[in-house]
Design an enzyme around this catalytic site. Structure first.
Site, PDB file in Angstrom:
ATOM      1  N   HIS A  63     -10.348  -6.010   8.388  1.00 39.59           N
ATOM      2  CA  HIS A  63     -11.174  -5.835   7.196  1.00 39.59           C
ATOM      3  C   HIS A  63     -12.444  -5.024   7.472  1.00 39.59           C
ATOM      4  O   HIS A  63     -13.314  -4.939   6.605  1.00 39.59           O
ATOM      5  CB  HIS A  63     -11.573  -7.191   6.610  1.00 39.59           C
ATOM      6  CG  HIS A  63     -10.449  -7.946   5.986  1.00 39.59           C
ATOM      7  ND1 HIS A  63      -9.395  -8.438   6.714  1.00 39.59           N
ATOM      8  CD2 HIS A  63     -10.210  -8.296   4.691  1.00 39.59           C
ATOM      9  CE1 HIS A  63      -8.560  -9.069   5.903  1.00 39.59           C
ATOM     10  NE2 HIS A  63      -9.023  -8.989   4.674  1.00 39.59           N
ATOM     11  N   GLU A 103       0.815  -1.221   0.000  1.00 38.09           N
ATOM     12  CA  GLU A 103       0.000   0.000   0.000  1.00 38.09           C
ATOM     13  C   GLU A 103       0.846   1.267   0.000  1.00 38.09           C
ATOM     14  O   GLU A 103       0.498   2.255  -0.650  1.00 38.09           O
ATOM     15  CB  GLU A 103      -0.955  -0.009   1.207  1.00 38.09           C
ATOM     16  CG  GLU A 103      -2.121  -0.965   1.078  1.00 38.09           C
ATOM     17  CD  GLU A 103      -1.737  -2.422   1.288  1.00 38.09           C
ATOM     18  OE1 GLU A 103      -2.513  -3.317   0.898  1.00 38.09           O
ATOM     19  OE2 GLU A 103      -0.632  -2.666   1.860  1.00 38.09           O
TER      20      GLU A 103
END
Length: 324
Positions: free
Chosen positions: A129, A60
């Site tokens: 998540h 990321e």
């Protein structure tokens, strides 16, 4: 009018942006061949090619760092962070580079980067998540932060975000990806930094954004059975904040409940409560109340129904407001 899910509305908005501007790129983990884990980018690589829809490594920080470089060269990257909890490795690039470089250069450098983040819970996912990290980014000066809640806004807001010259954190409520609505693909939307009153009322104002807007609308419908007329405001933009719409609503109703999925303690609702109290102090009939998640890490999926604010917790806050 076309009936679209929220995910498909985002897809159509990205497609329109890429058709309008060849400098728009989409990049992220599995956004190409797979079309994203939620299929938001489905079909885009097939239609626009691997040079414009780029499957990145699982890194990321590298995604955002690369996007910054591309933006400095005149491109408009749209980065997908696959899940909300995965954004934290990219926080350094977002906070110390993306947010600060335009000011550092006295405005001579533009960074039109959109960071798309599926946010929140409600899908039975595993750890990391189901986060709600909006407060980290609203606290970071130099970033715009927006959150769509329905297919109509998703379609127009993603296009407005791509056109904007400012870096934008774009939150998408993952448990609403499959909600459907009729979308006029030719109609302009509200300006990106404007809030929307999605239900008129006179007794109390519910303020929400992203996934909690639908919950508040359900709570308002249930409260109507008890004779309470509830107004619901969808913020849409968290930074900048449309304080005028909030002030007008709360000054009229005299009561306010702020609702979000993130933990209540030092969550974004604290800023909202402070702003509303400052602007509407003499109109308030009760303190501004907050409803949100508990001050714990997001729980295992079997417990998330107890963790997430629901209709009953919102209605309980409305009752407490009327008890003053």
């Amino acid at each position: 009018m076309t009936t679209l899910t929220l995910a498909k509305a985002l897809n159509e908005g990205l497609r329109r942006s890429m058709e309008d501007d060849p400098k728009v790129l989409v990049m992220g983990e599995d956004v190409g061949k797979l079309g994203g884990v939620f299929r938001v980018t489905d079909g885009l690589q097939k239609d626009f090619g691997e040079d414009r829809v780029i499957d990145t490594p699982l890194a990321e920080s590298g995604i955002i760092g690369t996007a910054i470089g591309l933006a400095l060269r005149g491109y408009r990257p749209v980065c997908e962070i696959q899940f909300d909890g995965f954004v934290f490795p990219a926080a350094d690039q977002i906070i110390t580079q993306l947010a600060k470089m335009p000011l550092r250069s006295l405005g001579t450098l533009k960074l039109p980067v959109v960071v798309r983040i599926p946010c929140g819970g409600g899908i039975g996912a595993v750890e990391h998540h189901s986060e709600s990290p909006e407060a980290y980014f609203t606290h970071t000066a130099g970033l715009r932060v927006v959150a769509c809640s329905n297919p109509v806004d998703a379609y127009t807001m993603i296009q407005d975000a791509v056109r904007c010259d400012d870096p934008i954190i774009f939150f998408e409520p993952k448990r609403r990806y499959w909600d459907k609505a009729d979308v006029d693909l030719s109609a302009p939307g509200l300006p990106l930094d404007r809030a929307r009153t999605v239900r008129q009322g006179r007794d109390v104002t519910l303020v929400a954004y992203g996934p909690m807007v639908k919950t508040c609308l359900e709570a308002a419908a249930a409260a109507e059975e008890d004779g309470r007329d509830v107004e619901v405001v969808d913020l849409r933009s968290l930074n900048p904040l449309d304080v005028d719409v909030l002030t007008e609503s709360v000054a009229r109703t005299g009561r306010c409940v702020v609702v979000h999925e993130a933990p209540v303690y030092t969550g974004f609702g604290a800023e909202l409560a402070a702003r509303i109290t400052e602007r509407c102090f003499y109109s308030l009939e009760a303190p501004v109340l907050r409803v949100g998640g508990f001050s714990t890490p997001y729980p295992p999926s079997r417990l998330e129904d107890h963790y997430l604010p629901d209709l009953d917790r919102v209605l309980d806050a409305v009752d407490r407001s009327f008890a003053y």
